[in-house]
Write a protein that holds these residues in place. Structure first.
Motif, short mmCIF file in Angstrom:
data_model
loop_
_atom_site.label_atom_id
_atom_site.label_comp_id
_atom_site.label_asym_id
_atom_site.label_seq_id
_atom_site.Cartn_x
_atom_site.Cartn_y
_atom_site.Cartn_z
N SER A 13 40.98 15.08 -39.35
CA SER A 13 40.40 14.31 -40.44
C SER A 13 40.49 15.09 -41.75
O SER A 13 40.42 16.33 -41.76
CB SER A 13 38.93 13.97 -40.15
OG SER A 13 38.17 15.17 -39.99
N SER A 50 39.15 16.61 -45.12
CA SER A 50 37.83 17.12 -45.50
C SER A 50 37.69 17.19 -47.02
O SER A 50 38.66 16.99 -47.76
CB SER A 50 37.60 18.50 -44.89
OG SER A 50 38.34 19.49 -45.59
N TYR A 74 42.43 23.15 -43.87
CA TYR A 74 41.07 22.59 -43.78
C TYR A 74 40.94 21.33 -44.62
O TYR A 74 40.27 20.37 -44.22
CB TYR A 74 40.06 23.64 -44.24
CG TYR A 74 38.62 23.21 -44.08
CD1 TYR A 74 38.07 23.04 -42.81
CD2 TYR A 74 37.82 22.99 -45.19
CE1 TYR A 74 36.75 22.64 -42.66
CE2 TYR A 74 36.51 22.59 -45.05
CZ TYR A 74 35.97 22.42 -43.78
OH TYR A 74 34.67 22.02 -43.65
N GLY A 126 41.17 19.14 -41.61
CA GLY A 126 39.80 19.33 -41.16
C GLY A 126 39.61 20.50 -40.24
O GLY A 126 38.54 20.66 -39.65
N GLU A 127 40.64 21.33 -40.06
CA GLU A 127 40.55 22.53 -39.21
C GLU A 127 41.04 23.73 -39.99
O GLU A 127 42.06 23.68 -40.66
CB GLU A 127 41.40 22.36 -37.94
CG GLU A 127 40.90 21.29 -36.97
CD GLU A 127 39.62 21.68 -36.27
OE1 GLU A 127 39.27 22.89 -36.29
OE2 GLU A 127 38.96 20.79 -35.72
#
Length: 285
Positions: free
Chosen positions: A158, A160, A243, A247-248
């Motif tokens: 996802s 962010s 990120y 999303g990581e």
């Protein structure tokens, strides 16, 4: 009526090491765009596939990384699809490395022009950074298309809030490559052997950056070498890039501020060395 003093400057041998002469750079902006166009056209003019190499290079690199590091070595990708993980790192790293390597030979490659015509010397490295931005944009488009494909395939990732830092990330990568390249370019006017080490050194530096593995894996499995990776200014940039888009990643404001500070320091050193060597480099190149 045009003012005859509108675009006139006094060319002096002695000037401040921190003086970028930005007013002259702005006045020569047409030359900047001309050099950007020249770099783009000359590099692909005699190639069969032309600009398609913008897509081919990161795509094949991603396939190779997926096979070797993802499948054979079994290195973690923080639960992200392997091609998506590697493409994120490759996209960011390619822009930085291209800016660094091409700027690092700017004095040597343009000695003939510099010795005959006056213009703000900063135009040359700036044109490299801008022309590489075109390649970065194309590779970013490929990365986004890959994101859409995996999203439709049901992959779990996802976007962010860190995506809002994306413009700052581009500036940091550009300035870090620009500053580092100007330092190396200034040094190679006297020590030409350094030019042969740049490409090799940049490849080694990639393995000390989180392009093929996440920071969490490096900290866990290789704690004795983790400090090299952690304090590499490109590591927070790539981690923030992942990120934001996926999303990581290991994001912290401290690491982001550290990368920004190192970038500013490298840029200042690059400006000082570039301006110092500019005064008499024609005699040494």
């Amino acid at each position: 009526m045009t003012n005859e003093h509108e675009h006139s400057w006094t060319i002096e041998a002695e000037n401040s090491l921190f003086d970028l002469k930005l007013n002259e750079v702005w006045a020569y902006r047409d030359l900047l765009w001309l050099l950007v166009r020249r770099d783009f056209v000359s590099f692909y003019k005699q190639t069969i596939l032309g600009p398609l190499w913008f897509f081919i290079q990161p795509l094949f690199t991603t396939i190779i990384f997926t096979f070797i590091f993802g499948n054979l070595a079994g290195i973690s990708t923080d639960g992200l699809p392997k091609p998506l993980f590697y493409m994120a790192g490759i996209t960011a790293w390619n822009y930085f490395s291209d800016c660094l390597t091409k700027t690092s030979t700017v004095f040597r490659d343009n000695a003939g022009i510099f010795g005959k015509v006056y213009f703000p010397r900063l135009i040359m490295p700036l044109s490299i950074v801008v022309s590489n931005l075109v390649r970065f944009a194309v590779q970013l488009l490929l990365f986004i298309l890959l994101m859409i494909y995996y999203h439709l395939a049901g992959a779990q990732f996802s976007i962010s809030w860190a995506l809002f830092l994306f413009p700052i990330l581009i500036i940091l990568m550009a300035l870090l490559g620009l500053g580092g390249g100007m330092i190396i370019s200034a040094m190679t006017t006297k020590y030409r052997d350094l030019a042969f080490l740049v490409t090799f050194g940049v490849q080694l530096l990639m393995y000390a950056t989180t392009v093929i593995y996440p920071l969490s894996t490096a900290l866990e499995k290789y704690p004795e070498y983790a400090w090299i990776i952690k304090y590499n200014p490109m590591t927070p940039i790539i981690e923030t890039f992942r990120y934001g888009f996926l999303g990581e990643g290991s994001f912290s404001w401290g690491s982001f501020g550290y990368a920004s500070g190192i970038t500013l320091l490298v840029l200042i050193l690059g400006i000082v060395t570039f301006n110092k060597v500019e005064r008499n480099f024609v005699d040494t190149v």
